[in-house]
Every structure is written in C-alpha cells, then in structure tokens.
Scaffold this active site. Structure first.
Site, PDB file in Angstrom:
ATOM      1  N   LYS A 182      -7.430   1.372  -2.435  1.00 12.72           N
ATOM      2  CA  LYS A 182      -6.985   0.971  -1.104  1.00 12.72           C
ATOM      3  C   LYS A 182      -7.062   2.147  -0.133  1.00 12.72           C
ATOM      4  O   LYS A 182      -7.406   1.978   1.048  1.00 12.72           O
ATOM      5  CB  LYS A 182      -5.563   0.427  -1.163  1.00 12.72           C
ATOM      6  CG  LYS A 182      -5.004  -0.030   0.189  1.00 12.72           C
ATOM      7  CD  LYS A 182      -5.832  -1.143   0.834  1.00 12.72           C
ATOM      8  CE  LYS A 182      -5.302  -1.534   2.214  1.00 12.72           C
ATOM      9  NZ  LYS A 182      -4.015  -2.250   2.153  1.00 12.72           N
ATOM     10  N   THR A 217       0.867  -1.174   0.000  1.00 13.05           N
ATOM     11  CA  THR A 217       0.000   0.000   0.000  1.00 13.05           C
ATOM     12  C   THR A 217       0.899   1.217   0.000  1.00 13.05           C
ATOM     13  O   THR A 217       1.556   1.517   1.002  1.00 13.05           O
ATOM     14  CB  THR A 217      -0.923   0.012   1.224  1.00 13.05           C
ATOM     15  OG1 THR A 217      -1.757  -1.152   1.186  1.00 13.05           O
ATOM     16  CG2 THR A 217      -1.806   1.253   1.228  1.00 13.05           C
ATOM     17  N   LYS A 272       0.196   4.887   8.406  1.00 13.89           N
ATOM     18  CA  LYS A 272       0.887   5.205   7.155  1.00 13.89           C
ATOM     19  C   LYS A 272      -0.100   5.259   5.990  1.00 13.89           C
ATOM     20  O   LYS A 272      -0.064   6.171   5.157  1.00 13.89           O
ATOM     21  CB  LYS A 272       1.977   4.151   6.912  1.00 13.89           C
ATOM     22  CG  LYS A 272       2.759   4.304   5.615  1.00 13.89           C
ATOM     23  CD  LYS A 272       2.194   3.488   4.471  1.00 13.89           C
ATOM     24  CE  LYS A 272       2.204   2.003   4.760  1.00 13.89           C
ATOM     25  NZ  LYS A 272       1.703   1.217   3.594  1.00 13.89           N
TER      26      LYS A 272
END
Length: 292
Positions: A170, A95, A238
C-alpha cells in the site's frame, strides 16, 4: 460466517454494506456510534465496543484512519484482543505502519488470534461498488479462510507476502499515486495556461500512454479547481509519511514522494485536508498564476 466490522467511515460503511448484501452476518462498531445506524438499518447488529464486536466473530475487520486507532481497537483496555476467541482472524484493512502491524500480529498470536493486513485502494467509489484492490500480507491458510469475505468487497485481491507485506504494498501504491496526481496536475496547468479545450485534451491524453485512473477520474476536479471528497488529502498525507518512513528504514530515496508530502503539508495547514487528494493541483495552479 460471523463478521465483526469496526470502523464505519467513508470506506468502512460501504464495505460493510457489501458484506450484508453478500449474505454475511455482520456486527458493526464505530467510535462515533451515530455512524453505525445506516448499516444497522440495512441489517447489521451493533456492538458497544471493539471487545463486544469481537465476541463470537470468526472474522474481525478493522478499517480506520491511522496506526494509533488500530492499536486502540485491537490492543486497548476494551479491545478486540479481550473479546476474540482463539482461531478468530483479524483482517486490518486500514493503512498503517508495517512494523506496528507485525508487532500487533505477534501479540494477538499469543492469544490464539490470527491476523492478516489487507489495505485497500480504489477510493470511496471502489468501496461502494465492491471493486477495491486489496493487498494482503499474512499466512496462506489465513488468507484462504477469509477470501470469501474479501471477494465481497474487492475485485483485485493479491496475496503479496507475509504479515506486513500488504502495508508495504500500500505504501508503494501511495507513492505512485502521489507522482501520478502531481503529474496530472502539472499537465492540466499547462493546458489551461495554453488556453486549450481541456475536455478534448483529457480524452486524447487519457486514451494513450499517459492514461491513468487519476487522469480519467480526477482531472475534471483539477480543471474546475473544485475537489469534492473521494480520498482526503490528510489521509494520503498520513499514508505518504508511512511510505517515507519505510523508505528511510530500507535506505531508498523517494524525491517525488517527499515533494508531494511537502505540498500536502501546506494544504493541510491551510485547511484543505478534507478535500480530495486531487486538490494538490491547487499548488501548481497557484504557482502558475491560474485563478478560478
């Protein structure tokens, strides 16, 4: 079909195991070489570097923590770009930043190497069971070529658009996860403060319109105030920062995601970054005066 798999972390190692179970020839590499051993014991070959792993591979999968890690693996001095043959396809299942994804895809294409982005959702459980949700950005022909490999790791596989689109999808996933987990944490706190039988509450609420994966699988963590690893707070933090950056670029306001980002900033600073993301319940519990 020869597959290289780089990144033997909580997600990558079981994903590579599932490729072996499906009969693929797999070569693995991890920066901490010790982590390669369990997968090698199951039949994978080991490579000393990303470049070596890519040599002779038709499909090269990366699954690591952050954008700089992917850049080092793909574009570094001993990176995939120097070992992959023309026609090979890189499948990045990390990701990371959508814009960085597009830039790396462009650089790889100059060497005749194709790339798709295919981040996943489903946590360590989904990685182990081969039931991940996989969100794909890339050219249709490239996606079709790697589909047998993806089907060995995931259950819901969605091609959502051109390169970078998987990463944006995502980001959307992580925005929704942030709000859902926080809402479950608030509901659990209210129930605990009211002295309710929370097992019965979860059964009732989880079977109705408020039911969710987080409610059914992580509310127990929040009730017990114990957060064994599923998906690390620091990694979701993150991911949220990537989502907020994409939102800024597009002029979209995300107040709930921004709030949870601040909650997670505090948790990481206090040493809870390696707990499961359901640990965001620590914050609402503390603010509500709910002890252990």
């Amino acid at each position: 079909m020869k597959v290289a798999f780089i990144g033997m972390g909580t997600m990558g190692a079981p994903m590579a195991m599932n490729l072996l179970k499906a009969g693929f020839s797999v070569t693995v590499h991890n920066r901490t070489r010790e982590r390669e051993k369990p997968v090698a014991a199951a039949g994978a070959a080991r490579a000393a570097s990303p470049r070596a792993a890519a040599e002779g591979a038709e499909i090269i999968i990366t699954c690591v923590s952050d954008t700089p890690d992917v850049e080092a693996i793909l574009m570094g001095d001993d990176g995939v770009i120097h070992g992959a043959a023309g026609g090979a396809i890189v499948v990045d299942m990390s990701t990371i930043s959508p814009s960085a994804t597009r830039r790396m895809a462009s650089e790889l294409s100059q060497k005749g190497v194709r790339m798709i982005d295919a981040p996943v959702s489903g946590g360590s459980e989904g990685a182990q069971k081969g039931t991940l949700s996989i969100m794909i950005g890339g050219a249709a022909g490239d996606v079709s070529a790697v589909m047998p490999v993806l089907e060995a790791m995931g259950k819901t596989i969605s091609h959502v658009g051109p390169i970078g689109s998987g990463q944006v999808t995502k980001a959307i996933n992580q925005i929704v996860v942030a709000g859902t987990y926080w809402s479950v944490a608030e509901g659990v706190a209210l129930g605990l403060k009211a002295g309710l039988d929370m097992e019965k509450v979860v059964t009732a609420v989880g079977s109705g319109a408020a039911g969710s994966w987080a409610m059914n699988n992580r509310s127990g963590n929040m009730i017990a105030n114990n957060y064994p690893l599923g998906f690390r707070v620091r990694l979701h933090h993150k991911d949220l920062k990537i989502a907020l950056e994409v939102a800024r670029e597009l002029g979209v306001t995300l107040p709930v995601a921004a709030f949870v980002d601040q909650v997670e900033t505090g948790l990481v600073a206090r040493g809870f970054g390696d707990e499961d993301i359901s640990a965001i319940a620590r914050s609402v519990r503390e603010q509500s005066g709910i002890g252990d």
